[in-house]
Design a protein around this motif. Structure first.
Motif, PDB file in Angstrom:
ATOM      1  N   MET A   1       0.824  -1.200   0.000  1.00  0.00           N
ATOM      2  CA  MET A   1       0.000   0.000   0.000  1.00  0.00           C
ATOM      3  C   MET A   1       0.867   1.263   0.000  1.00  0.00           C
ATOM      4  N   LEU A   2       1.949   1.240   0.777  1.00  0.00           N
ATOM      5  CA  LEU A   2       2.831   2.400   0.843  1.00  0.00           C
ATOM      6  C   LEU A   2       3.463   2.674  -0.517  1.00  0.00           C
ATOM      7  N   ALA A   3       3.832   1.593  -1.218  1.00  0.00           N
ATOM      8  CA  ALA A   3       4.444   1.763  -2.540  1.00  0.00           C
ATOM      9  C   ALA A   3       3.456   2.399  -3.520  1.00  0.00           C
ATOM     10  N   ILE A   4       2.185   1.948  -3.480  1.00  0.00           N
ATOM     11  CA  ILE A   4       1.156   2.524  -4.337  1.00  0.00           C
ATOM     12  C   ILE A   4       0.935   3.991  -3.980  1.00  0.00           C
ATOM     13  N   PHE A   5       0.878   4.271  -2.681  1.00  0.00           N
ATOM     14  CA  PHE A   5       0.671   5.650  -2.230  1.00  0.00           C
ATOM     15  C   PHE A   5       1.788   6.556  -2.742  1.00  0.00           C
ATOM     16  N   MET A   6       3.014   6.066  -2.692  1.00  0.00           N
ATOM     17  CA  MET A   6       4.144   6.872  -3.158  1.00  0.00           C
ATOM     18  C   MET A   6       4.070   7.120  -4.662  1.00  0.00           C
ATOM     19  N   ILE A 296      -6.760  11.081  -1.983  1.00  0.00           N
ATOM     20  CA  ILE A 296      -5.316  10.882  -1.835  1.00  0.00           C
ATOM     21  C   ILE A 296      -5.054   9.579  -1.076  1.00  0.00           C
ATOM     22  N   VAL A 297      -5.917   9.294  -0.105  1.00  0.00           N
ATOM     23  CA  VAL A 297      -5.800   8.058   0.678  1.00  0.00           C
ATOM     24  C   VAL A 297      -6.620   6.930   0.077  1.00  0.00           C
ATOM     25  N   THR A 298      -7.887   7.217  -0.255  1.00  0.00           N
ATOM     26  CA  THR A 298      -8.789   6.135  -0.673  1.00  0.00           C
ATOM     27  C   THR A 298      -8.390   5.495  -2.003  1.00  0.00           C
ATOM     28  N   VAL A 299      -7.952   6.314  -2.960  1.00  0.00           N
ATOM     29  CA  VAL A 299      -7.549   5.754  -4.256  1.00  0.00           C
ATOM     30  C   VAL A 299      -6.339   4.840  -4.082  1.00  0.00           C
ATOM     31  N   SER A 300      -5.392   5.260  -3.246  1.00  0.00           N
ATOM     32  CA  SER A 300      -4.219   4.417  -3.002  1.00  0.00           C
ATOM     33  C   SER A 300      -4.622   3.079  -2.387  1.00  0.00           C
ATOM     34  N   GLY A 304      -4.160  -0.359  -4.390  1.00  0.00           N
ATOM     35  CA  GLY A 304      -3.353  -1.374  -3.729  1.00  0.00           C
ATOM     36  C   GLY A 304      -4.091  -2.700  -3.581  1.00  0.00           C
ATOM     37  N   TRP A 305      -5.405  -2.626  -3.309  1.00  0.00           N
ATOM     38  CA  TRP A 305      -6.203  -3.846  -3.176  1.00  0.00           C
ATOM     39  C   TRP A 305      -6.392  -4.551  -4.508  1.00  0.00           C
ATOM     40  N   VAL A 306      -6.767  -3.782  -5.563  1.00  0.00           N
ATOM     41  CA  VAL A 306      -7.074  -4.433  -6.837  1.00  0.00           C
ATOM     42  C   VAL A 306      -5.845  -5.032  -7.497  1.00  0.00           C
ATOM     43  N   THR A 307      -4.664  -4.541  -7.160  1.00  0.00           N
ATOM     44  CA  THR A 307      -3.455  -5.146  -7.726  1.00  0.00           C
ATOM     45  C   THR A 307      -3.205  -6.534  -7.147  1.00  0.00           C
TER      46      THR A 307
END
Length: 309
Positions: A1-6, A296-300, A304-307
């Motif tokens: 999740m952190l990687a997606i957020f970044m 900014i939070v929810t899309v990440s 992250g989940w769908v991947t």
């Protein structure tokens, strides 16, 4: 999740930069309007044409995907409509609120971001969802508002819908691109380079324009905007996920793409419709502001989940 957020952070940083430019008046309202017009009519059209010209409509079309997205979107549209009527809203206002609940920022944010995060294979499903939003739900709101006002007859309403579709550069670009692809016409190198350069301005220009536009927003009725943001960021991807994964058995990767698209914040073109018809434009702009900030939070989280599907 952190990687997606970044990975998503630079996209939202561009929105933040535009917001600062608009709030500090470094970018005036007039400058923002002209930047939006450039992106909408030129840069995005070039990008969408180039994408669709390199795809085959037969490969992109997926009946299960279309039905699943329509089912999930219509369900949330119905929830927002019911809540609007229970609050005593008229048909026009309720239709605008329902539009906020299901129409995401697919063009300005979804196409460039999801193509980067999920790969070029995601472009086809994203374009398919975009076409559904533009053709089905943009037409629906015209029908509902004109029907409620009683100002146009059936033929005039159909003419208004047809003119809106024909004049929409995104629809024109996608149709021309798939036509070009269907005719198997190779894109000459100079033309491809031209489209690549022009289309390359779409992502930074669009994101900056979103932020600058949001800076002009004077929030009102936060609780209503919060409810509409909840519908868009939580209920919409949830019901699309249920339809795609459990009801209609959409391919996992494609299901992940349309779930991610459904998780995008409220689209700017809903504000254009609200302003055009004079129906709750400030409420819509507040929903766009809140949903964009929260995304900014929810899309990440959703990406992250769908991947993992």
């Amino acid at each position: 999740m952190l990687a997606i957020f970044m990975k998503t952070l630079p996209f939202f940083a561009l929105i933040g930069l535009g917001f600062w430019a608009g709030r500090s008046r470094f970018f005036s309202a007039e400058a923002t309007a002209y930047l939006t017009k450039f992106v909408f009519y030129f840069a995005l059209s070039a990008m969408l044409f180039r994408f669709s010209a390199n795809l085959s409509l037969a490969e992109v079309w997926d009946t299960r995907l279309v039905v699943a997205y329509l089912w999930g979107t219509t369900f949330v549209y119905g929830i927002a409509t019911l809540v609007g009527f229970l609050r005593g809203q008229d048909v026009s206002t309720t239709a605008i609120e329902a539009q906020c609940a299901v129409i995401g920022n697919t063009v300005f944010l979804g196409v460039p971001m999801l193509a980067l995060l999920l790969g070029s294979e995601a472009v086809g499903p994203v374009l398919l969802v975009l076409a559904i939003d533009l053709i089905v739900f943009s037409s629906l709101i015209v029908i509902l508002i004109n029907g409620a006002r009683g100002g146009l007859g059936p033929l005039q309403t159909l003419r208004s819908i047809a003119q809106g579709l024909v004049r929409n550069p995104m629809i024109v670009a996608i149709v021309l691109g798939f036509t070009w692809s269907g005719l198997r016409i190779p894109i000459p190198d100079p033309m491809n380079d031209f489209l690549s350069i022009l289309g390359g301005a779409a992502t930074p220009g669009a994101l900056f324009a979103i932020g600058a536009s949001l800076a002009l927003t004077q929030p009102e009725r936060i609780h209503i905007a919060g409810w509409l943001s909840f519908c868009k960021l939580v209920l919409h991807p949830l019901f699309v996920a249920f339809a795609a994964l459990f009801l209609f058995g959409v391919d996992p990767f494609k299901a992940g793409v349309i779930i991610a698209v459904a998780a995008l914040p409220v689209a700017g073109n809903v504000y254009m419709l609200a302003q055009h018809y004079g129906v709750a434009p400030v409420r819509v702009s507040t929903a766009i502001l809140l949903s964009t900030a929260a995304s900014i939070v929810t899309v990440s989280l959703v990406v992250g989940w769908v991947t993992q599907l």
